[in-house]
Write a protein that holds these residues in place. Structure first.
Motif, PDB file in Angstrom:
ATOM      1  N   ILE A   1       0.850  -1.197   0.000  1.00  0.00           N
ATOM      2  CA  ILE A   1       0.000   0.000   0.000  1.00  0.00           C
ATOM      3  C   ILE A   1       0.887   1.248   0.000  1.00  0.00           C
ATOM      4  O   ILE A   1       1.698   1.451   0.902  1.00  0.00           O
ATOM      5  CB  ILE A   1      -0.942  -0.003   1.244  1.00  0.00           C
ATOM      6  CG1 ILE A   1      -1.968  -1.142   1.129  1.00  0.00           C
ATOM      7  CG2 ILE A   1      -1.642   1.347   1.396  1.00  0.00           C
ATOM      8  CD1 ILE A   1      -2.912  -1.076  -0.061  1.00  0.00           C
ATOM      9  N   HIS A   2       0.738   2.056  -1.051  1.00  0.00           N
ATOM     10  CA  HIS A   2       1.514   3.297  -1.145  1.00  0.00           C
ATOM     11  C   HIS A   2       0.803   4.441  -0.440  1.00  0.00           C
ATOM     12  O   HIS A   2       1.428   5.312   0.136  1.00  0.00           O
ATOM     13  CB  HIS A   2       1.738   3.650  -2.619  1.00  0.00           C
ATOM     14  CG  HIS A   2       2.414   2.567  -3.389  1.00  0.00           C
ATOM     15  ND1 HIS A   2       1.724   1.645  -4.154  1.00  0.00           N
ATOM     16  CD2 HIS A   2       3.720   2.230  -3.478  1.00  0.00           C
ATOM     17  CE1 HIS A   2       2.577   0.798  -4.694  1.00  0.00           C
ATOM     18  NE2 HIS A   2       3.784   1.116  -4.306  1.00  0.00           N
ATOM     19  N   GLN A   3      -0.536   4.421  -0.544  1.00  0.00           N
ATOM     20  CA  GLN A   3      -1.312   5.498   0.077  1.00  0.00           C
ATOM     21  C   GLN A   3      -2.511   4.920   0.813  1.00  0.00           C
ATOM     22  O   GLN A   3      -3.256   4.103   0.266  1.00  0.00           O
ATOM     23  CB  GLN A   3      -1.798   6.482  -0.999  1.00  0.00           C
ATOM     24  CG  GLN A   3      -2.716   7.576  -0.474  1.00  0.00           C
ATOM     25  CD  GLN A   3      -2.932   8.698  -1.477  1.00  0.00           C
ATOM     26  OE1 GLN A   3      -1.978   9.271  -1.989  1.00  0.00           O
ATOM     27  NE2 GLN A   3      -4.177   9.009  -1.771  1.00  0.00           N
ATOM     28  N   ALA A   4      -2.669   5.357   2.042  1.00  0.00           N
ATOM     29  CA  ALA A   4      -3.880   5.021   2.802  1.00  0.00           C
ATOM     30  C   ALA A   4      -4.670   6.314   2.918  1.00  0.00           C
ATOM     31  O   ALA A   4      -4.115   7.350   3.298  1.00  0.00           O
ATOM     32  CB  ALA A   4      -3.503   4.478   4.175  1.00  0.00           C
ATOM     33  N   TYR A   5      -5.958   6.267   2.556  1.00  0.00           N
ATOM     34  CA  TYR A   5      -6.751   7.502   2.483  1.00  0.00           C
ATOM     35  C   TYR A   5      -8.014   7.359   3.324  1.00  0.00           C
ATOM     36  O   TYR A   5      -8.782   6.404   3.154  1.00  0.00           O
ATOM     37  CB  TYR A   5      -7.117   7.776   1.018  1.00  0.00           C
ATOM     38  CG  TYR A   5      -7.826   9.094   0.798  1.00  0.00           C
ATOM     39  CD1 TYR A   5      -7.121  10.291   0.797  1.00  0.00           C
ATOM     40  CD2 TYR A   5      -9.198   9.145   0.563  1.00  0.00           C
ATOM     41  CE1 TYR A   5      -7.760  11.510   0.588  1.00  0.00           C
ATOM     42  CE2 TYR A   5      -9.854  10.364   0.347  1.00  0.00           C
ATOM     43  CZ  TYR A   5      -9.117  11.545   0.362  1.00  0.00           C
ATOM     44  OH  TYR A   5      -9.753  12.736   0.144  1.00  0.00           O
TER      45      TYR A   5
ATOM     46  N   TYR B   1     -10.859   1.321  10.130  1.00  0.00           N
ATOM     47  CA  TYR B   1      -9.990   0.421  10.921  1.00  0.00           C
ATOM     48  C   TYR B   1      -8.930  -0.209  10.020  1.00  0.00           C
ATOM     49  O   TYR B   1      -7.746  -0.225  10.314  1.00  0.00           O
ATOM     50  CB  TYR B   1     -10.799  -0.740  11.521  1.00  0.00           C
ATOM     51  CG  TYR B   1     -11.772  -0.424  12.620  1.00  0.00           C
ATOM     52  CD1 TYR B   1     -11.378   0.199  13.791  1.00  0.00           C
ATOM     53  CD2 TYR B   1     -13.101  -0.827  12.499  1.00  0.00           C
ATOM     54  CE1 TYR B   1     -12.290   0.430  14.817  1.00  0.00           C
ATOM     55  CE2 TYR B   1     -14.017  -0.602  13.519  1.00  0.00           C
ATOM     56  CZ  TYR B   1     -13.611   0.027  14.683  1.00  0.00           C
ATOM     57  OH  TYR B   1     -14.514   0.248  15.687  1.00  0.00           O
ATOM     58  N   THR B   2      -9.413  -0.793   8.918  1.00  0.00           N
ATOM     59  CA  THR B   2      -8.516  -1.541   8.032  1.00  0.00           C
ATOM     60  C   THR B   2      -7.543  -0.600   7.323  1.00  0.00           C
ATOM     61  O   THR B   2      -6.358  -0.911   7.179  1.00  0.00           O
ATOM     62  CB  THR B   2      -9.346  -2.364   7.019  1.00  0.00           C
ATOM     63  OG1 THR B   2     -10.248  -3.183   7.751  1.00  0.00           O
ATOM     64  CG2 THR B   2      -8.463  -3.236   6.151  1.00  0.00           C
ATOM     65  N   VAL B   3      -8.045   0.554   6.888  1.00  0.00           N
ATOM     66  CA  VAL B   3      -7.164   1.523   6.216  1.00  0.00           C
ATOM     67  C   VAL B   3      -6.030   1.930   7.165  1.00  0.00           C
ATOM     68  O   VAL B   3      -4.860   1.982   6.777  1.00  0.00           O
ATOM     69  CB  VAL B   3      -7.970   2.760   5.748  1.00  0.00           C
ATOM     70  CG1 VAL B   3      -7.040   3.849   5.232  1.00  0.00           C
ATOM     71  CG2 VAL B   3      -8.970   2.364   4.661  1.00  0.00           C
ATOM     72  N   ALA B   4      -6.390   2.174   8.425  1.00  0.00           N
ATOM     73  CA  ALA B   4      -5.377   2.576   9.412  1.00  0.00           C
ATOM     74  C   ALA B   4      -4.364   1.452   9.630  1.00  0.00           C
ATOM     75  O   ALA B   4      -3.146   1.705   9.710  1.00  0.00           O
ATOM     76  CB  ALA B   4      -6.054   2.953  10.727  1.00  0.00           C
ATOM     77  N   ALA B   5      -4.833   0.217   9.704  1.00  0.00           N
ATOM     78  CA  ALA B   5      -3.924  -0.919   9.913  1.00  0.00           C
ATOM     79  C   ALA B   5      -2.957  -1.047   8.736  1.00  0.00           C
ATOM     80  O   ALA B   5      -1.769  -1.337   8.921  1.00  0.00           O
ATOM     81  CB  ALA B   5      -4.731  -2.208  10.089  1.00  0.00           C
TER      82      ALA B   5
ATOM     83  N   ALA C   1     -10.070   4.972  13.113  1.00  0.00           N
ATOM     84  CA  ALA C   1      -8.658   5.014  12.697  1.00  0.00           C
ATOM     85  C   ALA C   1      -7.769   5.217  13.911  1.00  0.00           C
ATOM     86  O   ALA C   1      -6.721   4.560  14.051  1.00  0.00           O
ATOM     87  CB  ALA C   1      -8.458   6.132  11.679  1.00  0.00           C
ATOM     88  N   ALA C   2      -8.202   6.107  14.825  1.00  0.00           N
ATOM     89  CA  ALA C   2      -7.394   6.390  16.019  1.00  0.00           C
ATOM     90  C   ALA C   2      -7.284   5.170  16.927  1.00  0.00           C
ATOM     91  O   ALA C   2      -6.235   4.931  17.538  1.00  0.00           O
ATOM     92  CB  ALA C   2      -7.993   7.573  16.776  1.00  0.00           C
ATOM     93  N   ALA C   3      -8.358   4.374  16.987  1.00  0.00           N
ATOM     94  CA  ALA C   3      -8.321   3.168  17.833  1.00  0.00           C
ATOM     95  C   ALA C   3      -7.220   2.220  17.359  1.00  0.00           C
ATOM     96  O   ALA C   3      -6.569   1.552  18.161  1.00  0.00           O
ATOM     97  CB  ALA C   3      -9.685   2.466  17.793  1.00  0.00           C
TER      98      ALA C   3
END
Lengths: 167, 434
Positions: free
Chosen positions: B297-301, B407-411, B316-318
């Protein structure tokens, strides 16, 4: 809605042709002609350059899915496409196209149409004649309530007539 | 007349009221009076101004119009600046008092400012207009010529849709959200549920905060539906009251009849769901996160109407608490409204995100629509909390967009590849982020 007896070329596309393919976001603030020059380029680089006035777009399920951007239909009008024939349409695109006077026809038999087949389309009768294969296909009728808009040539001429009657 | 006695779905009831009838049936075409009209800078004034002038028509009721600038904000070049200037002039000339300029994404601004009330019939000049259905409204997206007609007449024709009832029961597992439900439904039901209303119900929905119900209705667009809808309940009323508005006395009456006829009823056990990811280039290309291996993953948005509300930032913060974004990966977050940013700053959410290395972008539709900051290059992979991953949508036609929950994007931002977020949520009680 224009009816032509002249046969024109069919361009074939698959299922789920979305509004980002038709009107890419990066060109949404550009002029309509520039936006149209990028129409469908991500799936067919030749289309926008080679499509001729009167040609038809033939596709599968859910044509026009995605955004409400009317430019998705307007780009095809700008390129001279005279009708879209598909197995099904996304609802906002369907309304947008009819509102712009672009015939959109639901036809279960689109798989019988091949690349570059010459077609004659009668949008009012809902009949497609494939000149190349000598077949005819029946399309689902456009709802009678919509025919008033269709017959006026789109929603703007329809509204103009309505406002003229009121004043 | 037995027809008049037959039970109705919530969508039918709202359409019946708006069309001045006691009852409507699927397939019937009716003309409805508009309770509210939503427009934004991309499909709004710049597209309808000259057409209204051509018709010699005025806006039917300026108080029933909400205008939001969210697509070309902030201006990145003279063209987008001109579009915004035109939008502002038009708002002033047409006495549009409900004009939110660069304050948030339209689908988030409507409920945030208390504009949505159960039973309303609304059109919006955007395909994610179904989001408003979370508040017991019937809200559909339309294009610009249609909008011209809606503004000029205050009415629109509509074919009364069939309703599909989606009953969702069971408690969502840790690391799962409404987004996972919708991605799963895109795979299960496909994207061609044209002209259908998706009515979301069941214990899971009843337990959801409004933000999460909004995701269900928002992504009804990806199912191809006419709109999504959730019956009004006390959670709906509480939201409206918190905005300073007051819900009507009959607000809780906006529910389907218990014996209403549905085209079909679908059951989903939310407790069995694990985090979902949609692979390029369609939301229906969804699989469990565990089936993705070695996807860089190059970019998480984290952005857009679907995935950048306060609840999404908290998810995302969790995951990101005490973690760092991977080298070689960038995490971009565009909060859905300035109010979202304000609240996230107040409660500490924003600090967790920035300490992890997130880059905070301006509020707006932005990269989701390929319009603002955060476009992606040829060959790059982006995982996004947004709703669409059509080819080329976020940048180069040769880029790849994966869709997932915040959640998944943050991970993924932490590891630099597609990752199951549950490993970062040990001990977190996150099933009900409010």
């Amino acid at each position: 809605m224009p009816t032509s007896n002249k046969a024109s070329h069919a361009w074939i596309f698959g299922d789920n042709i979305d509004t980002d393919l038709l009107a890419p976001g990066a060109y949404m603030k550009a002029s309509l002609s520039e936006l149209a020059s990028h129409c469908l380029e991500a799936v067919n680089k030749d289309f926008a350059q080679q499509v001729k006035k009167g040609d038809f777009v033939v596709a599968g399920e859910a044509f026009g899915i995605g955004s409400s951007r009317e430019q998705a239909a307007q780009a095809l009008v700008e390129l001279g496409v005279s009708a879209i024939i598909a197995k099904s349409f996304a609802r906002i695109f369907y309304r947008n196209a009819l509102n712009l006077g672009l015939p959109v026809l639901v036809c279960a038999e689109v798989d019988k149409i091949s690349k570059a087949d010459q077609l004659i389309v009668d949008p009012i009768a809902g009949v497609i004649t494939n000149v190349t294969t000598q077949e005819t296909y029946q399309c689902d009728p456009i709802h009678p309530e919509l025919m008033a808009i269709v017959n006026a040539g789109g929603l703007m001429p329809f509204l103009k007539a309505k406002f003229a009657r009121q004043s | 007349m037995p027809e008049l006695m037959s039970p109705q779905t919530l969508a039918q009831k709202i359409i019946a009221k708006a069309s001045g009838k006691s009852h409507v049936s699927p397939g019937e075409i009716v003309t409805c009076k508009l309770d509210l009209v939503l427009m934004h800078d991309s499909s709004g004034p710049r597209r309808v101004k000259s057409r209204l002038e051509e018709l010699g028509a005025k806006v039917f009721d300026p108080n029933k119009v909400v205008l939001v600038s969210d697509h070309f904000v902030p201006a990145t070049d003279p063209e987008s600046a001109e579009i915004l200037a035109l939008t502002r002039r038009w708002a002033q000339e047409n006495l549009i008092t409900n004009f939110y300029d660069m304050q948030g994404i339209c689908h988030v601004m409507l409920p945030q400012q208390g504009h949505l009330k159960p039973g309303m019939f609304i059109v919006g000049g955007d395909s994610h207009s179904p989001t408003g259905g979370a508040f017991g409204t019937f809200m559909v997206g339309i294009g610009a010529t249609e909008m011209t007609g809606a503004l000029a007449t205050g009415e629109i024709w509509i074919k009364v849709p069939e309703t599909i009832r989606i009953n969702i029961n069971g408690q969502l597992q840790k690391g799962c959200s409404a987004k996972d439900i919708m991605l799963h439904l895109c795979a299960k039901l496909g994207m061609n549920n044209n002209y259908k209303v998706m009515e979301f119900a069941g214990d899971t929905v009843a337990d959801m905060p409004m933000y999460e119900r909004m995701v269900l209705c928002n992504m009804s667009a990806e199912l191809g539906g006419k709109t999504g809808i959730v019956e009004a309940d006390q959670t709906t009323i509480d939201w409206i009251n918190n905005t300073g508005e007051t819900a009507a006395i009959d607000a809780l009456d906006w529910v389907s009849d218990s014996d209403a006829r549905y085209e079909k009823v679908i059951h989903l056990d939310a407790s069995q769901l694990i985090p979902q990811v949609a692979a390029p280039h369609s939301p229906e290309n969804t699989h469990p996160v565990t089936s993705f291996e070695n996807i860089t993953i190059h970019q998480a948005y984290i952005g857009a109407c679907t995935g950048a509300k306060l609840s999404d930032l908290k998810m995302a913060a969790a995951v990101l608490k005490g973690q760092k974004v991977a080298k070689g990966t960038r995490l971009l977050i565009a909060p859905a409204s300035t109010k979202t940013t304000e609240l996230a700053a107040k409660d500490g959410t924003l600090a967790i995100l920035t300490e992890a290395g997130a880059i905070i972008l301006p509020t707006g539709c932005g990269a989701c629509a390929g319009m603002g900051a955060g476009a992606i290059a040829n060959g790059e992979n982006c995982i996004s909390s947004t709703s669409r991953n059509f080819k080329g949508r976020m940048g180069s036609p040769e880029s790849n967009v994966y869709l997932a929950s915040p959640y998944t994007v943050a991970a993924c931002a932490i590891t630099g590849e597609i990752t199951d977020p549950r490993q970062f949520l040990e001990g977190e009680l996150n099933a009900n982020i409010k």
